[in-house]
Design an enzyme around this catalytic site. Structure first.
Site, PDB file in Angstrom:
ATOM      1  N   THR B 239      10.540 -13.081   0.850  1.00 58.86           N
ATOM      2  CA  THR B 239      11.940 -12.788   1.179  1.00 58.86           C
ATOM      3  C   THR B 239      12.025 -11.529   2.031  1.00 58.86           C
ATOM      4  O   THR B 239      11.371 -10.523   1.728  1.00 58.86           O
ATOM      5  CB  THR B 239      12.753 -12.622  -0.122  1.00 58.86           C
ATOM      6  N   CYS B 326     -12.670  18.427   3.276  1.00 56.64           N
ATOM      7  CA  CYS B 326     -11.931  18.665   2.040  1.00 56.64           C
ATOM      8  C   CYS B 326     -10.582  17.975   2.033  1.00 56.64           C
ATOM      9  O   CYS B 326      -9.991  17.784   0.987  1.00 56.64           O
ATOM     10  CB  CYS B 326     -11.733  20.154   1.808  1.00 56.64           C
TER      11      CYS B 326
END
Lengths: 283, 401
Positions: B239, B326
Site C-alpha cells: 500500500t 572510529c
C-alpha cells in the site's frame, strides 16, 4: 554516536597530564597512524622508586584520549611492580566503563604502560618482541589476544575485535582467533609445562648445543610456524650465531619476518643459551 | 552540547524536512487517509494526489510520470534496480560498479559476488575520478548492469553519469545510477539521457526519511523487488505510503526551485568555509575540486582523529561527519578515501561538511571561529604532530603540503 560516561567526556574535553615528561625514565609507544590510534607514554620515577610523573600524547578518538589521561592518573604514585599489574580493566573501570567497541582504547593504555616499563628495564617493547602475529592488519599477536581474553573473560571473536582490533580488518584471521579462544577456554587451566632443561645454565659442548637447538626449534618454533603455513630450517651454527632459513608463507610475509627473528631468538635463548643470535639467510 | 544553536552541516547524511513539505503531508495522516487503490471517491481523491506527486518528481528529473516508482528509501531503489537487471536477464551474471559506491550498492554487489555473480569494482584515481576507458573495457557480453553513483556522498565528487549511460547504451547494457546525492544539486533531464534506472532518496532533499524513488526508463525490462499487490503499476507492491509520497512530491518541487541557489549561494558558502579551513596548517581537500557537488567539502586535518574533532564540534553545536575508523562503524577508515589512496595521516582526520539552503553566512563564521582552536588542541596532544613538526624543522627547504 557513542554512549560515553561523564568521566570519559570529562577526561576527553579536559585531559590531564598531556605532553612529555622531561628526561623520562621510561617511554612506551604503541599503535600507529595506520591503525587509527596511537599513544606515547612517558614517566619519571621519584627517589622512592614510585612513578612521580607520567604524561601522554595520544592520536585517537575521545575514548583513546580519555583512557590515556586516566592511565597517567592511575599510575602516578605506583611502584613499577604495582604498575606492571595494572590492566586495561582498571583503566576502563576508572572511567566508569567504555562502550564495548571502544575497549581497545583501554588495552592500548595497558600496552603503552607495559612498553614504558620494559623500556625502563632496557627490554624490547612488548608486542613486537613476543608471540606470533595473528592479525596482520593491526599487528596483534597470539599472546596479546590470550592475555586480553584472560584478563577480561572474553569468549567470542567479536569481543576480541572490540578489545584488540584483531579480526576487524580483512577478517582473514578470524579462525585463528577462534582457535586461540578454544585453546584458552577449553583447556583451561593449562599451565604451560615448561621444564627448562637442566643443562641450560651449564656450559654446553658444541654437540650438546647443536642438539638442543635442533630440539628447541622442533618443539617450540616449528609448530607455531606451521600453524601459519610456514616452516623453518636450521642451516648452520657458527659459534653463537644460529643461521636459519624461513620457508613457505613465512618467507614472503613482511609482517611476520620482522618479528620472527626475535621470536626464534627468544625461544633459543630461553631453552639453550642467553648468548645465541639468530640470523636469517635466504634459501 | 550548549542546547542553543545548531549549525547543521551534515546534509549528505540527512536534511531538515522543509516546513512546506510538512504542511503538504499533514492532511494525509488523519483526514485524507483513504487507500488510493479503493473504488470509492474518498480513496480515489487520494490517488489523484499521489499522481500529482509523481508528476512533481517527474518534473524535477525531466522524466515522464509513468517512469517514477515510489519506494521506501534510496537503498530499496538501488536494490530493486540491481535485482531487476539480474532477474530480467537471467543469462547475464556480470555487474560493473565502483569501489566508492554507497553501501546500498557496494554491499549488495559484494553479497552477489558470493552468490556466483561476477562483479567488477572499478578503481578511482587520487581525485576520486573514474577512468571511463577502463569502464568501457570492463563491459562484457554477459554484463547485466553497470551501476555507478552520480555523486559521491563522502567527497561530493560527481561522476559523468550521462556519459557513462551513453557508453552503456552503445554496448546494449543497462545503466543504473545511485543519484541520491546528486538530485537537487546537479541539473538533470533524464529524457535526454540514456540512463536506464536512477535511485533517489527523499530525506536528502528536505522530505522525510522513509520515502525513495526509482526512475525506470520506458522500455527497460523490469522485475519487481517487492512482490504482492498491483500498486505502482505492478512495479512495487505494498500500500502506498501516501503522506510521504505527498511529501516527496512537495520536496521535488522545492528542489527544482532551489537548484540554482544550491549552485550559487550554497556553493559560495561552501567555498568560503573550505578556504577558511584550509588556512589551518597541514589540511587538504579530498576529491576533485572542479567535478564536485556544490554543497560538499571533505577536508582532512592531518595527524588528528575525526571522532575527536566531531565531538568538539558537537559541543559547539556544529554537526558534521567523518570518514575516520572510529566513526565509520568499522575499524578502518572510509572505503571511499582508501580507494582514492588518501594517506592514513589524512583519512583518519577527515571531516565532511555538507551544507544546504538553510545554512547562512553566520553558520560558516561560527565554524571558522571554532575549528582552528579544536584542531590545535588535538594536535598538541598528538604524538605524530610533534614528530611532524620536528621533521618539518629538520628538513631544509620544506614546503607546506
Amino acid at each position: 554516536m557513542w554512549e560515553y560516561t561523564d568521566k570519559v567526556k570529562k577526561y576527553f574535553t579536559e585531559p590531564v597530564n598531556v605532553g612529555e615528561v622531561e628526561n623520562p625514565d621510561g617511554v612506551g609507544e604503541v599503535g600507529s597512524l595506520a591503525c587509527g590510534d596511537a599513544l606515547k607514554l612517558t614517566f619519571k620515577l621519584g627517589e622512592d622508586g614510585k612513578i612521580a610523573d607520567a604524561k601522554f600524547q595520544t592520536f585517537g578518538c575521545a575514548s583513546a584520549i580519555a583512557s590515556s589521561s586516566a592511565l597517567t592518573e592511575l599510575v602516578k604514585g605506583m611502584t613499577l611492580e604495582e604498575a606492571e599489574k595494572l590492566t586495561n580493566k582498571d583503566i576502563a573501570d576508572f572511567l566508569g566503563g567504555l562502550p564495548k567497541e571502544k575497549m581497545h582504547c583501554s588495552v592500548m593504555g595497558e600496552e603503552a604502560l607495559q612498553a614504558a616499563i620494559r623500556n625502563y628495564r632496557g627490554l624490547e617493547p612488548l608486542p613486537q618482541a613476543e608471540g606470533e602475529v595473528v592479525c596482520q592488519c593491526f599487528g596483534v599477536t597470539d599472546q596479546e589476544i590470550e592475555k586480553v581474553a584472560r584478563t577480561n573473560d572474553l569468549h567470542s571473536v567479536e569481543e576480541i575485535t572490540n578489545y584488540t582490533k584483531a579480526g576487524g580488518g580483512c577478517g582473514e584471521c578470524v579462525d585463528k582467533i577462534q582457535a586461540i579462544l578454544d585453546r584458552v577456554w577449553e583447556t583451561t587451566p593449562k599451565p604451560v609445562e615448561v621444564t627448562p632443561p637442566a643443562a641450560k645454565k651449564k656450559p654446553l659442548t658444541n654437540i650438546q648445543k647443536m642438539k638442543l637447538i635442533e630440539e628447541t626449534l622442533e618443539r617450540e618454533v616449528r609448530p607455531a610456524l606451521k600453524a601459519d603455513g610456514g616452516d623453518i630450517e636450521l642451516i648452520d651454527i657458527d659459534g653463537d650465531n644460529v643461521l636459519v632459513s624461513l620457508r613457505g608463507r613465512c618467507s614472503s610475509c613482511a609482517a611476520s619476518a620482522a618479528t620472527l627473528g626475535q621470536f626464534v631468538q627468544s625461544k633459543l635463548r630461553e631453552f639453550v643459551s642467553d648468548d645465541l643470535k639468530v640470523q636469517e639467510v635466504k634459501p | 552540547m550548549s542546547g542553543e544553536r545548531v549549525i547543521y552541516m551534515d546534509n549528505n547524511a540527512t536534511s531538515q524536512v522543509a516546513p512546506e513539505v510538512v504542511a503538504a503531508m499533514l492532511p494525509f495522516f488523519a483526514e485524507r487517509y483513504g487507500n488510493p487503490s479503493s473504488m470509492h471517491n474518498f480513496g480515489g481523491q487520494v490517488a489523484a494526489k499521489v499522481d500529482a506527486a509523481r508528476a512533481q518528481v517527474a518534473e524535477l528529473l525531466g522524466a515522464s510520470p509513468e517512469e517514477i516508482v515510489f519506494t521506501s528509501c534510496g537503498t530499496e531503489s538501488d536494490n530493486t534496480a540491481i535485482s531487476s537487471a539480474l532477474a530480467s536477464q537471467p543469462g547475464k551474471r556480470h555487474i560493473v560498479t565502483t569501489r566508492v559506491e554507497h553501501p546500498a550498492v557496494l554491499n549488495t554487489c559484494q553479497s552477489l559476488a558470493t552468490q556466483g555473480y561476477d562483479v567488477t569494482f572499478l578503481k578511482v584515481d587520487r581525485q576520486g575520478n573514474l577512468d571511463l576507458e577502463a569502464l568501457a573495457e570492463a563491459i562484457r557480453e554477459d554484463t547485466a548492469l553497470v551501476s555507478v553513483m552520480w555523486a559521491n556522498n563522502e567527497t561530493g565528487v560527481v561522476f559523468p553519469a550521462e556519459e557513462i549511460a551513453e557508453i552503456c547504451a552503445a554496448k546494449g547494457v543497462l545503466f543504473h545510477t545511485d543519484a541520491v546525492q546528486a538530485v537537487g544539486k546537479v541539473p538533470m533531464n533524464l529524457s535526454n539521457t540514456a540512463i536506464s534506472m536512477l535511485a533517489l532518496s527523499g530525506h536528502k532533499l528536505h522530505a522525510p526519511k522513509g520515502i525513495g524513488v526509482l526512475y525506470v526508463r520506458k522500455g527497460t525490462p523490469f522485475v519487481p523487488f517487492m512482490k504482492g499487490g498491483h500498486q505502482e503499476h505492478g512495479r512495487r507492491a505494498g500500500t502506498e505510503n501516501v503522506p510521504y509520497i505527498i511529501g516527496m512530491g512537495a520536496a521535488a518541487q522545492l528542489a527544482a526551485q532551489y537548484l540554482e541557489e544550491e549552485n550559487t549561494r550554497v556553493r559560495a558558502l561552501r567555498d568560503r568555509l573550505e578556504a577558511g579551513l584550509l588556512e589551518v596548517e597541514a589540511t587538504m581537500v579530498n576529491g576533485d575540486l572542479e567535478r564536485r557537488l556544490p554543497n560538499t567539502s571533505s577536508v582532512s586535518f592531518e595527524y588528528v582523529e575525526g571522532e575527536s574533532i566531531l565531538l568538539h564540534l558537537s559541543s559547539q553545536g556544529i554537526c558534521a561527519s567523518s570518514g575516520s575508523a572510529c566513526t565509520s562503524g568499522s575499524l578502518e577508515p572510509s572505503h571511499v578515501l582508501r580507494a582514492m589512496g588518501v594517506p592514513f595521516t589524512a583519512a583518519h582526520g577527515s571531516i565532511r561538511f555538507s551544507l544546504s539552503i538553510y545554512n547562512t553566512d553566520e553558520d560558516v563564521d561560527h565554524v571558522l571561529e571554532h575549528m582552528p582552536g579544536i584542531i590545535e588542541q588535538l594536535r598538541t596532544m598528538s604524538p605524530f604532530w610533534s614528530k611532524y613538526q620536528q621533521t618539518k624543522c629538520a628538513t631544509p627547504g620544506y614546503v607546506e603540503p
